[in-house]
Motif scaffolding. Structure first.
Motif, PDB file in Angstrom:
ATOM      1  N   ILE A 282       4.846   9.946   6.468  1.00 31.22           N
ATOM      2  CA  ILE A 282       3.608  10.160   7.231  1.00 31.22           C
ATOM      3  C   ILE A 282       2.498  10.342   6.204  1.00 31.22           C
ATOM      4  O   ILE A 282       2.464  11.348   5.482  1.00 31.22           O
ATOM      5  CB  ILE A 282       3.729  11.391   8.132  1.00 31.22           C
ATOM      6  CG1 ILE A 282       4.939  11.220   9.062  1.00 31.22           C
ATOM      7  CG2 ILE A 282       2.448  11.594   8.944  1.00 31.22           C
ATOM      8  CD1 ILE A 282       5.193  12.432   9.937  1.00 31.22           C
ATOM      9  N   VAL A 283       1.640   9.348   6.139  1.00 29.47           N
ATOM     10  CA  VAL A 283       0.678   9.341   5.017  1.00 29.47           C
ATOM     11  C   VAL A 283      -0.707   8.906   5.472  1.00 29.47           C
ATOM     12  O   VAL A 283      -0.906   8.379   6.570  1.00 29.47           O
ATOM     13  CB  VAL A 283       1.144   8.379   3.899  1.00 29.47           C
ATOM     14  CG1 VAL A 283       2.428   8.885   3.251  1.00 29.47           C
ATOM     15  CG2 VAL A 283       1.334   6.981   4.451  1.00 29.47           C
ATOM     16  N   ASN A 284      -1.634   9.127   4.561  1.00 30.77           N
ATOM     17  CA  ASN A 284      -3.018   8.696   4.724  1.00 30.77           C
ATOM     18  C   ASN A 284      -3.052   7.161   4.732  1.00 30.77           C
ATOM     19  O   ASN A 284      -2.678   6.507   3.760  1.00 30.77           O
ATOM     20  CB  ASN A 284      -3.807   9.247   3.531  1.00 30.77           C
ATOM     21  CG  ASN A 284      -5.273   8.872   3.565  1.00 30.77           C
ATOM     22  OD1 ASN A 284      -5.618   7.789   4.030  1.00 30.77           O
ATOM     23  ND2 ASN A 284      -6.112   9.767   3.081  1.00 30.77           N
ATOM     24  N   GLY A 285      -3.522   6.602   5.834  1.00 29.95           N
ATOM     25  CA  GLY A 285      -3.486   5.146   6.014  1.00 29.95           C
ATOM     26  C   GLY A 285      -4.241   4.408   4.934  1.00 29.95           C
ATOM     27  O   GLY A 285      -3.791   3.370   4.426  1.00 29.95           O
ATOM     28  N   MET A 286      -5.362   4.940   4.570  1.00 29.91           N
ATOM     29  CA  MET A 286      -6.179   4.208   3.601  1.00 29.91           C
ATOM     30  C   MET A 286      -5.531   4.196   2.218  1.00 29.91           C
ATOM     31  O   MET A 286      -5.598   3.201   1.503  1.00 29.91           O
ATOM     32  CB  MET A 286      -7.558   4.843   3.526  1.00 29.91           C
ATOM     33  CG  MET A 286      -8.520   4.030   2.720  1.00 29.91           C
ATOM     34  SD  MET A 286     -10.215   4.541   3.013  1.00 29.91           S
ATOM     35  CE  MET A 286     -10.646   3.610   4.467  1.00 29.91           C
ATOM     36  N   LEU A 287      -4.893   5.315   1.885  1.00 27.26           N
ATOM     37  CA  LEU A 287      -4.251   5.355   0.565  1.00 27.26           C
ATOM     38  C   LEU A 287      -2.983   4.506   0.552  1.00 27.26           C
ATOM     39  O   LEU A 287      -2.597   3.972  -0.497  1.00 27.26           O
ATOM     40  CB  LEU A 287      -3.908   6.804   0.187  1.00 27.26           C
ATOM     41  CG  LEU A 287      -5.082   7.785   0.115  1.00 27.26           C
ATOM     42  CD1 LEU A 287      -4.605   9.134  -0.405  1.00 27.26           C
ATOM     43  CD2 LEU A 287      -6.196   7.230  -0.764  1.00 27.26           C
TER      44      LEU A 287
ATOM     45  N   LEU B  57       7.458  13.496   3.346  1.00 23.81           N
ATOM     46  CA  LEU B  57       6.146  14.147   3.457  1.00 23.81           C
ATOM     47  C   LEU B  57       5.627  14.558   2.088  1.00 23.81           C
ATOM     48  O   LEU B  57       6.372  14.693   1.122  1.00 23.81           O
ATOM     49  CB  LEU B  57       6.256  15.376   4.367  1.00 23.81           C
ATOM     50  CG  LEU B  57       6.522  15.063   5.836  1.00 23.81           C
ATOM     51  CD1 LEU B  57       6.597  16.348   6.657  1.00 23.81           C
ATOM     52  CD2 LEU B  57       5.446  14.142   6.395  1.00 23.81           C
ATOM     53  N   LEU B  58       4.322  14.768   2.032  1.00 22.76           N
ATOM     54  CA  LEU B  58       3.725  15.181   0.751  1.00 22.76           C
ATOM     55  C   LEU B  58       2.583  16.155   0.997  1.00 22.76           C
ATOM     56  O   LEU B  58       2.257  16.480   2.130  1.00 22.76           O
ATOM     57  CB  LEU B  58       3.246  13.975  -0.057  1.00 22.76           C
ATOM     58  CG  LEU B  58       2.170  13.063   0.501  1.00 22.76           C
ATOM     59  CD1 LEU B  58       1.514  12.305  -0.617  1.00 22.76           C
ATOM     60  CD2 LEU B  58       2.744  12.087   1.524  1.00 22.76           C
ATOM     61  N   GLY B  59       2.057  16.642  -0.091  1.00 25.11           N
ATOM     62  CA  GLY B  59       0.890  17.516   0.001  1.00 25.11           C
ATOM     63  C   GLY B  59       1.204  18.910   0.515  1.00 25.11           C
ATOM     64  O   GLY B  59       0.368  19.531   1.181  1.00 25.11           O
ATOM     65  N   LYS B  60       2.374  19.411   0.182  1.00 28.10           N
ATOM     66  CA  LYS B  60       2.746  20.743   0.677  1.00 28.10           C
ATOM     67  C   LYS B  60       1.662  21.761   0.322  1.00 28.10           C
ATOM     68  O   LYS B  60       1.237  21.860  -0.826  1.00 28.10           O
ATOM     69  CB  LYS B  60       4.073  21.167   0.037  1.00 28.10           C
ATOM     70  CG  LYS B  60       4.679  22.414   0.679  1.00 28.10           C
ATOM     71  CD  LYS B  60       6.150  22.549   0.362  1.00 28.10           C
ATOM     72  CE  LYS B  60       6.817  23.486   1.375  1.00 28.10           C
ATOM     73  NZ  LYS B  60       8.285  23.413   1.284  1.00 28.10           N
ATOM     74  N   GLY B  61       1.203  22.487   1.299  1.00 23.87           N
ATOM     75  CA  GLY B  61       0.171  23.490   1.048  1.00 23.87           C
ATOM     76  C   GLY B  61      -1.233  22.980   1.326  1.00 23.87           C
ATOM     77  O   GLY B  61      -2.153  23.772   1.515  1.00 23.87           O
TER      78      GLY B  61
ATOM     79  N   GLU C 177      10.397  15.497  -0.042  1.00 22.76           N
ATOM     80  CA  GLU C 177       9.092  16.137  -0.245  1.00 22.76           C
ATOM     81  C   GLU C 177       8.568  15.624  -1.581  1.00 22.76           C
ATOM     82  O   GLU C 177       9.255  15.715  -2.588  1.00 22.76           O
ATOM     83  CB  GLU C 177       9.316  17.644  -0.323  1.00 22.76           C
ATOM     84  CG  GLU C 177       8.068  18.483  -0.371  1.00 22.76           C
ATOM     85  CD  GLU C 177       7.649  18.883   1.035  1.00 22.76           C
ATOM     86  OE1 GLU C 177       6.501  18.557   1.401  1.00 22.76           O
ATOM     87  OE2 GLU C 177       8.470  19.489   1.763  1.00 22.76           O
ATOM     88  N   THR C 178       7.367  15.063  -1.606  1.00 19.45           N
ATOM     89  CA  THR C 178       6.883  14.541  -2.882  1.00 19.45           C
ATOM     90  C   THR C 178       5.371  14.785  -3.001  1.00 19.45           C
ATOM     91  O   THR C 178       4.785  15.526  -2.216  1.00 19.45           O
ATOM     92  CB  THR C 178       7.223  13.040  -3.023  1.00 19.45           C
ATOM     93  OG1 THR C 178       6.821  12.604  -4.300  1.00 19.45           O
ATOM     94  CG2 THR C 178       6.526  12.225  -1.953  1.00 19.45           C
ATOM     95  N   HIS C 179       4.754  14.162  -4.027  1.00 17.12           N
ATOM     96  CA  HIS C 179       3.354  14.495  -4.289  1.00 17.12           C
ATOM     97  C   HIS C 179       2.396  13.336  -4.194  1.00 17.12           C
ATOM     98  O   HIS C 179       1.196  13.536  -4.123  1.00 17.12           O
ATOM     99  CB  HIS C 179       3.221  15.133  -5.679  1.00 17.12           C
ATOM    100  CG  HIS C 179       3.817  16.489  -5.747  1.00 17.12           C
ATOM    101  ND1 HIS C 179       5.136  16.697  -6.064  1.00 17.12           N
ATOM    102  CD2 HIS C 179       3.296  17.716  -5.496  1.00 17.12           C
ATOM    103  CE1 HIS C 179       5.404  17.997  -6.034  1.00 17.12           C
ATOM    104  NE2 HIS C 179       4.304  18.635  -5.685  1.00 17.12           N
TER     105      HIS C 179
ATOM    106  N   ALA D 211       5.979   8.270  -1.907  1.00 21.47           N
ATOM    107  CA  ALA D 211       6.411   8.334  -0.504  1.00 21.47           C
ATOM    108  C   ALA D 211       6.668   6.927   0.037  1.00 21.47           C
ATOM    109  O   ALA D 211       7.689   6.655   0.682  1.00 21.47           O
ATOM    110  CB  ALA D 211       5.342   9.036   0.325  1.00 21.47           C
ATOM    111  N   CYS D 212       5.758   6.019  -0.281  1.00 14.53           N
ATOM    112  CA  CYS D 212       5.899   4.649   0.213  1.00 14.53           C
ATOM    113  C   CYS D 212       7.092   3.952  -0.435  1.00 14.53           C
ATOM    114  O   CYS D 212       7.797   3.155   0.205  1.00 14.53           O
ATOM    115  CB  CYS D 212       4.619   3.858  -0.031  1.00 14.53           C
ATOM    116  SG  CYS D 212       3.261   4.378   1.052  1.00 14.53           S
TER     117      CYS D 212
END
Lengths: 314, 314
Positions: free
Chosen positions: B251-256, B205-209, B232-234, B239-240
DNA sequence: CCATATCAATAACAAAATGTAATGAAATGA
DNA sequence: TCATTTCATTACATTTTGTTATTGATATGG
């Protein structure tokens, strides 16, 4: 509603809208701009609207009933300022030309004339028109005529009479003929020297072939006085140099000789009166430029004064 | 009879007289000038007269019913031409601004957004506006907000929701949340991954906060599924990278994530649907410049098309 | 909250600039 | 001489540029 269009050419563009635009940017409001331009606020509003219509997009955004320049307006501002400065330079240049204090004046005149009466006149003119550049050259009368007629020179001085068809001639100054001689010369005490007085005297003459020389020859001939031409030369300066050494009597143009007169060289009027006349010539094909006209008027005035001093009463 | 006066300021000066003057000099006659300007000869005559009145002296001398430029006119001509060229540059610049093909566009956007969907969009825009310079920077969301609000940047992209008072926000594109995983992963064969499917799975997962992360956390919480956050990453890229090595499900933003999908990395829709939304932000204190507007429209179109391809029918 | 002041836009109109067509005078050339 | 060319002038229409008066929006100070 009009579709916004991009500007084509200069249609609809006016200096006034540019001035209004600049004033609004500089002063920050249409009202202040109106004041600084000396017109009313509605006029400024409309000039701005007309400029906005020309460029095809808004130059200010209206918020809180104030005008704020857009990015586009600021991008245009620099160019607008340059153009207005250009227009101001036109006016400034025109004013300088109007005052004849800018430009190049090309004058041709005989060498002796430059060295003599013209020098001070030109010097005065230069002092009065500090930004005018002057070209002052000597050529043969024939070349001088052509240069002026073809407008390679703006004006010139030439000995009259003159009847070149391409020249416009204005008589500028007259000078009496004088005899230049040493104080040691037998005729030195006379107040006036007649042709007859010169019988048997060594003569120093110049300008062989010129009209003025022909006049002198003809006066001697009519008086039946044979001429004893001891020295034939080309310049008044040389003629005077020899007269000073008491080698003879020089018959010369009084005005040109004036600068050489001193304790060792007397100038005595010659009789009968023999007039040297100089004309101011310009091209007949075009009117004088303002600068040339200014110089012409200056010459008229200066030579007039000079002549009044020389020949106070006729 | 009017006394000639020298020009004061720009009073009475107009671009039209300057154009007429230039055209007469260039074409040699008032009639030809009229033709080239597309107006009638009397109009040219009068424009010239008005310019002559402005400068205070004649610019042409009339002889044989022809116009010949005076020295003064030729001296003015150069300045006049420069000024008219300046005016033409204003129009040209205005046209460029109108077409939004000139200027500097400062954009701020998250790094992953630039690397992902924005890259092609900006590249396209640059191709369509070759003379526009673009500055494309990444900052923290807080800094990005300030830069745009203060107009240090023209526009930016930011993840919604966004409610900074100094910003105007336009929703620009939406993206579904996906699970990125290796083809070797047990869940690889599913057409859709539910929260429950992730029970006990290693998560990346990423984007903590961030808001989007809080949404994910809350979905798991509501479903009563404990989260086994292995990494946990940024950035989506990292992540990929780990998902590709089968170290867990990202679990990520599909477009990115789209750009990283290949034979070794599958992207499978996540349920319940979870939308990432990006907004286009500009300052609320001023309207968009034409260039920014052009870019905005370009983004709308490009992202719209992109989204139609991704999510053909809702 | 209200009176007041400021600013920009607009309307209505006067004056100036800019366009037109028609005509005249002077030079040019067949 | 006659037709042509060129510029100036006249008479008139149109557009631009100015004015004053008014309006609407927005601050500001009591």
């Amino acid at each position: 509603m009009g579709t916004a269009t991009s500007p084509k050419g200069l249609e609809g563009l006016s200096l006034k809208s540019l001035e209004a635009f600049r004033a609004i940017i500089q002063s920050g409001s249409a009202t202040a701009a109106a004041t600084s331009l000396g017109i009313t606020q509605p006029a400024v509003s409309r000039l701005l609207a007309s400029f906005e219509q020309h460029v095809g997009f808004a130059l200010f955004y209206r918020e809180k009933s104030r005008l704020f320049p857009t990015e586009e307006a600021l991008a245009l501002f620099k160019e607008v300022e340059l153009t207005l400065q250009g227009a101001e330079r036109i006016s400034l240049l025109a004013r300088n030309i109007f005052n004849s204090d800018l430009g190049l004046l090309k004058i041709v005149a005989p060498n002796s004339f430059i060295a003599g009466p013209l020098a001070d006149v030109v010097a005065d003119f230069m002092r009065q028109h500090p930004r005018v550049n002057i070209s002052l050259d000597t050529h043969s009368p024939a070349t001088a005529r052509e240069l002026v007629a073809h407008r390679s020179a703006d004006c010139g001085f030439i000995q009259l009479p003159e009847n070149h068809p391409g020249l416009q001639v204005e008589s500028m100054l007259q000078s009496h003929t004088v005899c230049a001689l040493s104080p040691a010369h037998p005729l030195a005490s006379k107040g006036r020297i007649e042709v007859q007085d010169l019988l048997g005297q060594n003569l120093i003459l110049l300008g062989k072939g010129r009209y003025s020389r022909m006049q002198i020859d003809s006066i001697f001939q009519q008086a039946g006085v044979p001429m004893k031409v001891k020295l034939e030369t080309h310049t008044v300066a040389i003629a005077c140099t020899f007269a000073r050494r008491n080698l003879g009597v020089a018959i010369v143009n009084g005005m040109l000789a004036r600068q050489y007169a001193d304790n060792n060289l007397l100038l005595i009027p010659f009789a009968p009166a023999l007039i040297y006349e100089y004309g101011f010539i310009t091209s007949a094909h075009a009117p004088m430029s303002r600068l040339t006209t200014a110089f012409f008027n200056h010459c008229r005035q200066s030579f007039g004064r000079m002549q009044d001093e020389l020949i106070p009463k006729a």
